[in-house]
Write a protein that holds these residues in place. Structure first.
Motif, short mmCIF file in Angstrom:
data_model
loop_
_atom_site.label_atom_id
_atom_site.label_comp_id
_atom_site.label_asym_id
_atom_site.label_seq_id
_atom_site.Cartn_x
_atom_site.Cartn_y
_atom_site.Cartn_z
N ALA A 13 51.10 -32.31 19.48
CA ALA A 13 49.83 -31.63 19.72
C ALA A 13 49.33 -31.05 18.40
CB ALA A 13 50.01 -30.51 20.74
N ILE A 14 48.06 -31.31 18.09
CA ILE A 14 47.45 -30.81 16.86
C ILE A 14 46.18 -30.06 17.22
CG2 ILE A 14 46.47 -31.43 14.60
CD1 ILE A 14 47.97 -34.13 14.85
N GLY A 15 46.00 -28.87 16.67
CA GLY A 15 44.78 -28.14 16.99
C GLY A 15 44.58 -26.90 16.13
N LYS A 16 43.49 -26.20 16.42
CA LYS A 16 43.21 -24.98 15.66
C LYS A 16 43.85 -23.79 16.36
CE LYS A 16 39.05 -26.79 13.56
NZ LYS A 16 37.59 -26.69 13.35
N ARG A 17 44.41 -22.91 15.58
CA ARG A 17 45.17 -21.80 16.15
C ARG A 17 44.26 -20.79 16.83
NH1 ARG A 17 50.12 -19.03 12.92
NH2 ARG A 17 50.58 -17.99 14.90
N ALA A 18 44.82 -20.18 17.87
CA ALA A 18 44.16 -19.08 18.57
C ALA A 18 45.15 -17.92 18.65
CB ALA A 18 43.76 -19.54 19.97
N PRO A 19 44.68 -16.71 18.90
CA PRO A 19 45.59 -15.58 19.07
C PRO A 19 46.56 -15.85 20.22
CG PRO A 19 43.30 -14.84 19.03
CD PRO A 19 43.27 -16.33 19.11
N LYS A 20 47.74 -15.25 20.15
CA LYS A 20 48.72 -15.56 21.19
C LYS A 20 48.28 -15.10 22.57
CE LYS A 20 51.82 -11.59 20.61
NZ LYS A 20 53.17 -11.15 20.22
N GLU A 21 47.34 -14.18 22.60
CA GLU A 21 46.84 -13.69 23.89
C GLU A 21 46.11 -14.78 24.68
OE1 GLU A 21 46.60 -12.07 20.99
OE2 GLU A 21 48.08 -10.53 21.48
N SER A 22 45.78 -15.89 24.03
CA SER A 22 45.15 -17.00 24.75
C SER A 22 46.15 -17.75 25.62
CB SER A 22 44.55 -18.01 23.75
OG SER A 22 43.77 -17.35 22.79
N LEU A 23 47.42 -17.53 25.39
CA LEU A 23 48.46 -18.26 26.12
C LEU A 23 48.73 -17.62 27.48
CD1 LEU A 23 51.12 -18.82 23.32
CD2 LEU A 23 49.74 -20.60 24.41
N PRO A 24 49.25 -18.41 28.42
CA PRO A 24 49.81 -17.82 29.64
C PRO A 24 50.87 -16.78 29.23
CG PRO A 24 49.84 -20.24 29.76
CD PRO A 24 49.37 -19.87 28.39
N SER A 25 50.99 -15.70 29.99
CA SER A 25 51.79 -14.57 29.52
C SER A 25 53.25 -14.92 29.23
CB SER A 25 51.71 -13.41 30.52
OG SER A 25 52.13 -13.88 31.78
N HIS A 26 53.83 -15.84 30.02
CA HIS A 26 55.25 -16.15 29.78
C HIS A 26 55.48 -16.87 28.45
CE1 HIS A 26 53.80 -19.97 31.43
NE2 HIS A 26 54.86 -20.54 30.92
N LEU A 27 54.41 -17.40 27.86
CA LEU A 27 54.57 -18.08 26.57
C LEU A 27 54.28 -17.18 25.37
CD1 LEU A 27 52.94 -21.56 27.35
CD2 LEU A 27 55.39 -21.02 27.12
N GLN A 28 53.68 -16.05 25.62
CA GLN A 28 53.27 -15.19 24.50
C GLN A 28 54.46 -14.67 23.69
OE1 GLN A 28 50.36 -12.19 25.46
NE2 GLN A 28 49.18 -13.59 26.77
N GLU A 29 55.55 -14.35 24.38
CA GLU A 29 56.69 -13.78 23.63
C GLU A 29 57.41 -14.83 22.77
OE1 GLU A 29 60.38 -13.46 26.67
OE2 GLU A 29 58.57 -12.40 27.29
N MET A 30 57.18 -16.12 23.10
CA MET A 30 57.80 -17.19 22.28
C MET A 30 56.92 -17.56 21.09
SD MET A 30 58.90 -19.61 25.46
CE MET A 30 59.44 -21.00 24.43
N GLU A 31 55.75 -16.96 20.97
CA GLU A 31 54.78 -17.37 19.95
C GLU A 31 55.09 -16.76 18.59
OE1 GLU A 31 52.90 -19.80 20.41
OE2 GLU A 31 51.09 -19.70 19.21
#
Lengths: 204, 204
Positions: free
Chosen positions: B163-181
């Motif tokens: 996957a290739i893309g432009k970064r966004a703040p981690k808050e854009s992720l589903p909450s369970h993924l934010q701590e792995m960011e």
């Protein structure tokens, strides 16, 4: 530790898009001077390999290596096919890259064990390039003999060998290798990328 | 296009030996903003992959890709397992990495087809990192479906997705993924290198 193109690369390689000079500077010289490398010179290459990405961060790669004038040196040299032995015996270090075929946490097949080891190898090659070393990957060795002589466990696959050493002038090489001692070219970009799916071009 | 450590990496990653900052700066974020990438933004990543080393310089890797809002986008998204689809559908580009299992010049098995494709993938990842993009490799997709839907010829193996893309703040992720960011760690160096041969430690 340059971050600009080397003179030899600038002459030989053209790109359509700007890429990091370190990536373009990496090529596979053969001419080495037979000097040893200290751990301070060698370990940064493995450190670079260590930070490669891998599926589930499993890091299944294992680098088995021998330095010159250690007990295992002759064993490693004897794994090489004759064409490689002619120049690679002047290396400071020979490496056999292996990777575990099963995840350690559950012993299930790891789909990317070889692919991921390749990422680690590229990091190693780039760090060596940065340090002005020869870092040359090889398929020309006896894979089964490597497994046997280095006691590679059944769960691991032998993937490649690497010669690492200090560069020497190309005149140190046997004459038939001297003309190959320069950065090589690549296929055009459109031969390695496919938009959408296979089939628009015949790729079988 | 930095050549120094990013702040997030400096906080999370410690090395025993100095390595090129680009190598340490590469990690695998998930948070992307769903914007497209132009060819001028994307092609340098494939250009970097192009210059990877390979056995006999055969360059057997083939990157099959789809950009957002092209005909094949939905097909690529549907290859992903649900856990990856949750975040990777925000990518600008999805890539399926394949490699030819036989040399083209003689149709003999290429021992390093997967390993070499991994080297090309790492170059791609490093160039993306240099450009501040998210570049995230994945094993979590349906390999057989990829082969079928993208008409991957029998002689090629499906190795990984990216996957290739432009970064966004981690808050854009589903909450369970934010701590792995954040950048992850690695095994100690002595677990991935072996001086001499296997056997001194039990590695089965």
């Amino acid at each position: 530790m340059n971050d600009s193109l080397t003179e030899e690369v600038r002459k030989q390689r053209k790109t359509n898009y700007d890429i990091h000079p370190l990536i373009l500077n990496r090529w596979s010289p053969r001419s080495m001077n037979g000097e040893e490398l200290s751990d301070d010179e060698l370990m940064p290459l493995f450190e670079a390999a260590r930070w490669a990405p891998s599926s589930y961060n499993a890091q299944l790669w294992r680098f088995v290596y021998a330095k010159r004038q250690t007990k295992f040196w002759d064993t490693f040299v004897d794994l090489l096919l004759e064409g490689n032995r002619a120049w690679a015996q002047q290396a400071a270090v020979l490496v056999v890259v292996t990777s575990r075929k099963l995840f350690e946490r559950n012993d299930k097949p790891a789909a990317t064990y070889a692919f991921d080891a390749g990422t680690a190898w590229e990091n190693l090659a780039l760090e060596g390039t940065r340090r002005g070393l020869v870092v040359h990957g090889m398929q020309g060795f006896d894979y089964e003999k490597a497994r046997r002589e280095l006691y590679v466990p059944e769960n691991y696959e032998v993937l490649a060998m690497i010669a690492i050493g200090k560069r020497a002038p190309k005149e140190s090489l046997p004459s038939h290798l001297q003309e190959m001692e320069c950065p090589n070219d690549r296929r055009p970009l459109d031969e390695i990328i496919v938009a959408g799916c296979f089939g628009s071009k015949d790729r079988s």
